[in-house]
Write a protein that holds these residues in place. Structure first.
Motif, PDB file in Angstrom:
ATOM      1  N   PRO A 105     -15.508 -10.965   8.430  1.00  0.00           N
ATOM      2  CA  PRO A 105     -14.370 -10.775   9.323  1.00  0.00           C
ATOM      3  C   PRO A 105     -14.666  -9.733  10.389  1.00  0.00           C
ATOM      4  CG  PRO A 105     -13.757 -10.457   7.010  1.00  0.00           C
ATOM      5  CD  PRO A 105     -15.244 -10.471   7.077  1.00  0.00           C
ATOM      6  N   GLY A 106     -13.859  -9.758  11.447  1.00  0.00           N
ATOM      7  CA  GLY A 106     -13.913  -8.713  12.450  1.00  0.00           C
ATOM      8  C   GLY A 106     -13.464  -7.377  11.883  1.00  0.00           C
ATOM      9  N   ALA A 107     -13.762  -6.324  12.619  1.00  0.00           N
ATOM     10  CA  ALA A 107     -13.447  -4.970  12.171  1.00  0.00           C
ATOM     11  C   ALA A 107     -11.937  -4.747  12.091  1.00  0.00           C
ATOM     12  CB  ALA A 107     -14.074  -3.958  13.117  1.00  0.00           C
ATOM     13  N   THR A 108     -11.536  -3.949  11.104  1.00  0.00           N
ATOM     14  CA  THR A 108     -10.108  -3.642  10.938  1.00  0.00           C
ATOM     15  C   THR A 108      -9.877  -2.150  10.705  1.00  0.00           C
ATOM     16  OG1 THR A 108     -10.269  -4.207   8.580  1.00  0.00           O
ATOM     17  CG2 THR A 108      -9.480  -5.927  10.071  1.00  0.00           C
ATOM     18  N   GLY A 109     -10.806  -1.320  11.132  1.00  0.00           N
ATOM     19  CA  GLY A 109     -10.671   0.105  10.872  1.00  0.00           C
ATOM     20  C   GLY A 109     -10.006   0.891  11.984  1.00  0.00           C
ATOM     21  N   GLY A 129      -4.900  -9.699  12.609  1.00  0.00           N
ATOM     22  CA  GLY A 129      -5.678  -8.902  11.675  1.00  0.00           C
ATOM     23  C   GLY A 129      -6.591  -7.951  12.419  1.00  0.00           C
ATOM     24  N   HIS A 130      -7.483  -8.481  13.235  1.00  0.00           N
ATOM     25  CA  HIS A 130      -8.299  -7.632  14.102  1.00  0.00           C
ATOM     26  C   HIS A 130      -7.402  -6.950  15.127  1.00  0.00           C
ATOM     27  CE1 HIS A 130     -11.863  -6.206  16.164  1.00  0.00           C
ATOM     28  NE2 HIS A 130     -11.448  -6.754  17.297  1.00  0.00           N
ATOM     29  N   SER A 131      -6.416  -7.684  15.568  1.00  0.00           N
ATOM     30  CA  SER A 131      -5.335  -7.161  16.408  1.00  0.00           C
ATOM     31  C   SER A 131      -4.105  -8.020  16.127  1.00  0.00           C
ATOM     32  CB  SER A 131      -5.714  -7.191  17.891  1.00  0.00           C
ATOM     33  OG  SER A 131      -5.785  -8.532  18.348  1.00  0.00           O
ATOM     34  N   PRO A 132      -2.908  -7.545  16.499  1.00  0.00           N
ATOM     35  CA  PRO A 132      -1.689  -8.290  16.144  1.00  0.00           C
ATOM     36  C   PRO A 132      -1.604  -9.683  16.767  1.00  0.00           C
ATOM     37  CG  PRO A 132      -1.163  -6.032  16.786  1.00  0.00           C
ATOM     38  CD  PRO A 132      -2.606  -6.248  17.123  1.00  0.00           C
ATOM     39  N   GLY A 133      -2.156  -9.821  17.974  1.00  0.00           N
ATOM     40  CA  GLY A 133      -2.039 -11.098  18.672  1.00  0.00           C
ATOM     41  C   GLY A 133      -3.330 -11.867  18.765  1.00  0.00           C
ATOM     42  N   ALA A 134      -4.286 -11.545  17.926  1.00  0.00           N
ATOM     43  CA  ALA A 134      -5.572 -12.246  17.972  1.00  0.00           C
ATOM     44  C   ALA A 134      -5.377 -13.744  17.773  1.00  0.00           C
ATOM     45  CB  ALA A 134      -6.518 -11.690  16.915  1.00  0.00           C
ATOM     46  N   LEU A 189     -11.467   2.562  22.072  1.00  0.00           N
ATOM     47  CA  LEU A 189     -10.183   2.573  21.375  1.00  0.00           C
ATOM     48  C   LEU A 189     -10.164   3.790  20.466  1.00  0.00           C
ATOM     49  CD1 LEU A 189      -7.550   0.881  21.066  1.00  0.00           C
ATOM     50  CD2 LEU A 189      -8.569  -0.154  19.025  1.00  0.00           C
ATOM     51  N   ASP A 190      -8.985   4.369  20.316  1.00  0.00           N
ATOM     52  CA  ASP A 190      -8.803   5.512  19.415  1.00  0.00           C
ATOM     53  C   ASP A 190      -9.726   6.679  19.770  1.00  0.00           C
ATOM     54  OD1 ASP A 190      -6.923   4.000  18.058  1.00  0.00           O
ATOM     55  OD2 ASP A 190      -8.337   3.355  16.510  1.00  0.00           O
ATOM     56  N   GLY A 191      -9.976   6.852  21.066  1.00  0.00           N
ATOM     57  CA  GLY A 191     -10.753   7.995  21.511  1.00  0.00           C
ATOM     58  C   GLY A 191     -12.248   7.869  21.354  1.00  0.00           C
ATOM     59  N   GLN A 192     -12.738   6.703  20.979  1.00  0.00           N
ATOM     60  CA  GLN A 192     -14.175   6.488  20.828  1.00  0.00           C
ATOM     61  C   GLN A 192     -14.630   5.349  21.729  1.00  0.00           C
ATOM     62  OE1 GLN A 192     -14.161   6.044  16.387  1.00  0.00           O
ATOM     63  NE2 GLN A 192     -15.725   7.639  16.472  1.00  0.00           N
ATOM     64  N   THR A 193     -15.873   5.425  22.176  1.00  0.00           N
ATOM     65  CA  THR A 193     -16.445   4.398  23.054  1.00  0.00           C
ATOM     66  C   THR A 193     -17.799   3.963  22.514  1.00  0.00           C
ATOM     67  OG1 THR A 193     -15.302   5.253  25.012  1.00  0.00           O
ATOM     68  CG2 THR A 193     -17.256   3.906  25.387  1.00  0.00           C
ATOM     69  N   PHE A 194     -18.029   2.650  22.556  1.00  0.00           N
ATOM     70  CA  PHE A 194     -19.270   2.070  22.030  1.00  0.00           C
ATOM     71  C   PHE A 194     -19.839   1.087  23.052  1.00  0.00           C
ATOM     72  CE2 PHE A 194     -16.264   2.897  18.633  1.00  0.00           C
ATOM     73  CZ  PHE A 194     -17.010   3.641  17.718  1.00  0.00           C
ATOM     74  N   GLU A 248     -16.291 -12.233  -1.769  1.00  0.00           N
ATOM     75  CA  GLU A 248     -17.126 -11.040  -1.584  1.00  0.00           C
ATOM     76  C   GLU A 248     -16.484 -10.089  -0.578  1.00  0.00           C
ATOM     77  OE1 GLU A 248     -21.095 -12.102  -0.424  1.00  0.00           O
ATOM     78  OE2 GLU A 248     -21.079 -13.867  -1.731  1.00  0.00           O
ATOM     79  N   TRP A 249     -15.965 -10.642   0.513  1.00  0.00           N
ATOM     80  CA  TRP A 249     -15.322  -9.797   1.515  1.00  0.00           C
ATOM     81  C   TRP A 249     -14.125  -9.079   0.934  1.00  0.00           C
ATOM     82  CZ3 TRP A 249     -14.769 -14.374   5.447  1.00  0.00           C
ATOM     83  CH2 TRP A 249     -16.049 -14.818   5.812  1.00  0.00           C
ATOM     84  N   ILE A 250     -13.324  -9.825   0.170  1.00  0.00           N
ATOM     85  CA  ILE A 250     -12.124  -9.230  -0.429  1.00  0.00           C
ATOM     86  C   ILE A 250     -12.507  -8.113  -1.396  1.00  0.00           C
ATOM     87  CG2 ILE A 250     -10.140  -9.673  -1.913  1.00  0.00           C
ATOM     88  CD1 ILE A 250     -10.071 -12.522  -0.714  1.00  0.00           C
ATOM     89  N   ALA A 251     -13.533  -8.354  -2.203  1.00  0.00           N
ATOM     90  CA  ALA A 251     -13.971  -7.337  -3.166  1.00  0.00           C
ATOM     91  C   ALA A 251     -14.494  -6.093  -2.455  1.00  0.00           C
ATOM     92  CB  ALA A 251     -15.043  -7.915  -4.082  1.00  0.00           C
ATOM     93  N   ARG A 252     -15.158  -6.329  -1.328  1.00  0.00           N
ATOM     94  CA  ARG A 252     -15.716  -5.221  -0.562  1.00  0.00           C
ATOM     95  C   ARG A 252     -14.606  -4.438   0.142  1.00  0.00           C
ATOM     96  NH1 ARG A 252     -19.660  -8.091   2.233  1.00  0.00           N
ATOM     97  NH2 ARG A 252     -18.448  -8.121   4.163  1.00  0.00           N
ATOM     98  N   GLY A 253     -13.564  -5.168   0.534  1.00  0.00           N
ATOM     99  CA  GLY A 253     -12.396  -4.519   1.125  1.00  0.00           C
ATOM    100  C   GLY A 253     -12.547  -4.119   2.570  1.00  0.00           C
ATOM    101  N   HIS A 254     -13.579  -4.639   3.246  1.00  0.00           N
ATOM    102  CA  HIS A 254     -13.738  -4.333   4.666  1.00  0.00           C
ATOM    103  C   HIS A 254     -14.710  -5.332   5.283  1.00  0.00           C
ATOM    104  CE1 HIS A 254     -17.785  -2.592   4.058  1.00  0.00           C
ATOM    105  NE2 HIS A 254     -17.285  -2.065   2.967  1.00  0.00           N
TER     106      HIS A 254
END
Length: 209
Positions: free
Chosen positions: A154-158, A127-132, A16-21, A203-209
């Motif tokens: 949480p799952g990634a949101t970047g 959140g992770h995707s619009p239709g998750a 996604l977004d030009g990167q592969t993992f 903790e997650w909210i404070a970390r912001g990611h």
């Protein structure tokens, strides 16, 4: 017949977004000895069909449409005759993987899917995707969370089509209302429980990611 949960791990890539993992994906199969539902169809049709066995596949449910969760969904559907179910808000991602083959039917919040004497309740958890979506099975004491909630957060949101505030709200309002002893079967990695993850929300909210 007793409802059971079968599981395998398949390996491949996520792009996604030009990167592969490189990624390893969980595949969950819920049903009895005669019928089942497949939750996500990532990289390997043969591995999934080995878990299914001779059972009738009633549906292939996509927790979301990132390519590592739906790459072989169309082929699995063609081979088994089962419909692919996806929340319409994730069609933009699905079309990047299967531009000429739409999903067969839509998932909707609070929809109920019955298989092998058990009911799977659809929870729209964007959140992770619009239709998750997650699938709650109260009779089995489990919830299948795709990439919405993992052991540890949480799952990634970047990436495109994701949002951190939205996924935190989905987890808080939809998943953390489930009983503490609910087992969380995730899209990648180890399972956890709602009670294990709930205390870490701030903790997650404070970390912001």
């Amino acid at each position: 017949m007793t409802t059971r949960i079968d599981h395998t791990v398949t390996s491949g890539t996520f792009s996604l977004d030009g990167q592969t993992f490189d990624v390893d994906n969980n595949v969950w199969v819920v049903g009895d000895d005669t019928e089942c539902v497949v939750i996500d169809a990532p990289h390997d049709v043969e591995a999934i069909r080995a878990v299914v066995g001779a059972r009738t596949v009633r549906a292939i449910v996509a927790t979301h449409a990132h390519d590592d969760h739906v790459r072989v969904a169309a082929r699995l559907a063609d081979e088994t005759g089962a419909p692919v179910l996806l929340h319409p808000a994730d069609r933009v991602l699905w079309d990047q993987v299967h531009p000429h083959r739409p999903p067969d039917a839509a998932l909707a919040d609070e929809q109920q899917l019955t298989v092998g004497g058990t009911t799977l309740r659809v929870l729209h958890t964007p959140g992770h995707s619009p239709g998750a979506c997650c699938l709650s099975a109260p009779e089995l004491g489990v919830v299948f969370t795709g990439d919405t909630l993992f052991a540890g957060g949480p799952g990634a949101t970047g990436r495109s089509y994701s949002d951190f505030g939205t996924i935190v709200a989905s987890i808080r309002d939809r998943l953390f209302t489930l009983p503490d002893d609910t087992i969380v079967h995730t899209g990648h990695g180890d399972s956890t429980t709602i009670g294990t993850e709930r205390p870490h929300l701030d903790e997650w909210i404070a970390r912001g990611h």
